[in-house]
Scaffold this motif. Structure first.
Motif, PDB file in Angstrom:
ATOM      1  N   ARG A  46       0.692  -1.174   0.133  1.00  0.00           N
ATOM      2  CA  ARG A  46      -0.029   0.083   0.040  1.00  0.00           C
ATOM      3  C   ARG A  46       0.882   1.350  -0.023  1.00  0.00           C
ATOM      4  O   ARG A  46       0.407   2.362   0.461  1.00  0.00           O
ATOM      5  N   ARG A  47       2.132   1.172  -0.587  1.00  0.00           N
ATOM      6  CA  ARG A  47       3.021   2.218  -0.553  1.00  0.00           C
ATOM      7  C   ARG A  47       2.552   3.793  -1.047  1.00  0.00           C
ATOM      8  O   ARG A  47       2.860   4.560  -0.733  1.00  0.00           O
ATOM      9  N   ALA A  48       1.418   3.536  -1.949  1.00  0.00           N
ATOM     10  CA  ALA A  48       1.050   4.683  -2.504  1.00  0.00           C
ATOM     11  C   ALA A  48      -0.097   5.406  -1.319  1.00  0.00           C
ATOM     12  O   ALA A  48      -0.142   6.567  -1.628  1.00  0.00           O
ATOM     13  N   ASP A  49      -0.355   4.769  -0.303  1.00  0.00           N
ATOM     14  CA  ASP A  49      -1.538   5.147   0.550  1.00  0.00           C
ATOM     15  C   ASP A  49      -0.512   5.812   1.560  1.00  0.00           C
ATOM     16  O   ASP A  49      -1.117   6.622   2.494  1.00  0.00           O
ATOM     17  N   ILE A  50       0.812   5.657   2.094  1.00  0.00           N
ATOM     18  CA  ILE A  50       1.646   6.072   2.968  1.00  0.00           C
ATOM     19  C   ILE A  50       1.722   7.586   2.778  1.00  0.00           C
ATOM     20  O   ILE A  50       2.220   8.074   1.864  1.00  0.00           O
ATOM     21  N   PRO A  51       1.288   8.431   3.938  1.00  0.00           N
ATOM     22  CA  PRO A  51       1.555   9.656   4.071  1.00  0.00           C
ATOM     23  C   PRO A  51       3.043   9.972   4.190  1.00  0.00           C
ATOM     24  O   PRO A  51       3.492   9.927   5.428  1.00  0.00           O
ATOM     25  N   MET A  52       3.819  10.466   3.073  1.00  0.00           N
ATOM     26  CA  MET A  52       5.338  10.374   3.506  1.00  0.00           C
ATOM     27  C   MET A  52       5.672  11.696   4.254  1.00  0.00           C
ATOM     28  O   MET A  52       6.809  11.616   4.610  1.00  0.00           O
ATOM     29  N   ASP A  53       4.721  12.614   4.313  1.00  0.00           N
ATOM     30  CA  ASP A  53       5.320  13.621   5.152  1.00  0.00           C
ATOM     31  C   ASP A  53       5.331  13.292   6.679  1.00  0.00           C
ATOM     32  O   ASP A  53       5.945  13.735   7.442  1.00  0.00           O
TER      33      ASP A  53
END
Length: 182
Positions: A46-53
């Motif tokens: 689900r790496r596209a869902d991870i809030p990278m901030d």
């Protein structure tokens, strides 16, 4: 996709130990390692869902869900195990001394008397050292709702500690005494 791999590797490097620590404070170390690995497997998928901030609260939320799934599975296996033992007429196992010493701690006793949600709220702040905003992400609620839950959980913990004191159950953890022959 080398860029995604590098970004995920950086996420792993930055947060694996903290996710493992979160899990290890709730289950044994071997299980915690499995849960941390499963958390990062889900994160990879689900790496596209991870809030990278702010990825850490998101990872802890996933870990909390993985822990809940593992606990449900453990309870099912445990019920089956006890049913099988009862069918065979076997006795209950005796807890080891080290486990009893830890479980006799005043705070541990008080925490066990709280609801699982109250325990989790207090542990996110006390053990994981998260701020209210990040802990709210883990719990899947707003910061305001989490603040109310935290206030209530602290009040209930204080009440339970007062009850323990009144009951005379606040025993210090035993220490080993040196022999006078040494």
């Amino acid at each position: 996709m080398p860029e995604a791999d590098d970004e995920f590797a950086a996420l792993w490097d930055a947060h694996y130990d903290d996710v493992l620590g979160y899990a290890a404070r709730r289950v044994d170390h071997e299980t915690a390692r499995d849960l941390a690995a499963e958390t990062f497997l889900i994160a990879w998928r689900r790496r596209a869902d991870i809030p990278m901030d702010r990825p850490f609260p998101w990872l802890l939320h996933v870990t909390m869900n993985v822990l809940a799934n593992a606990a449900r599975g453990h309870r099912r296996r445990n019920r089956l195990w006890w049913r099988m033992r009862e069918d065979r007429g076997l006795n209950e196992p005796v807890a080891d001394v080290a486990t009893r010493v830890v479980e006799d701690g005043r705070i541990g006793t008080a925490l066990r008397r709280l609801s699982p949600r109250d325990r989790e709220v207090l542990q996110l702040i006390g053990w994981e050292e998260l701020d209210v905003n990040d802990a709210a992400v883990v719990m899947g609620c707003s910061a305001k709702t989490f603040s109310v839950r935290l206030h209530r959980a602290r009040r209930r913990l204080s009440d339970v500690l007062a009850e323990l004191d009144a009951e005379g159950q606040s025993r210090p953890i035993p220490t080993l005494q040196r022999s006078s022959q040494s």
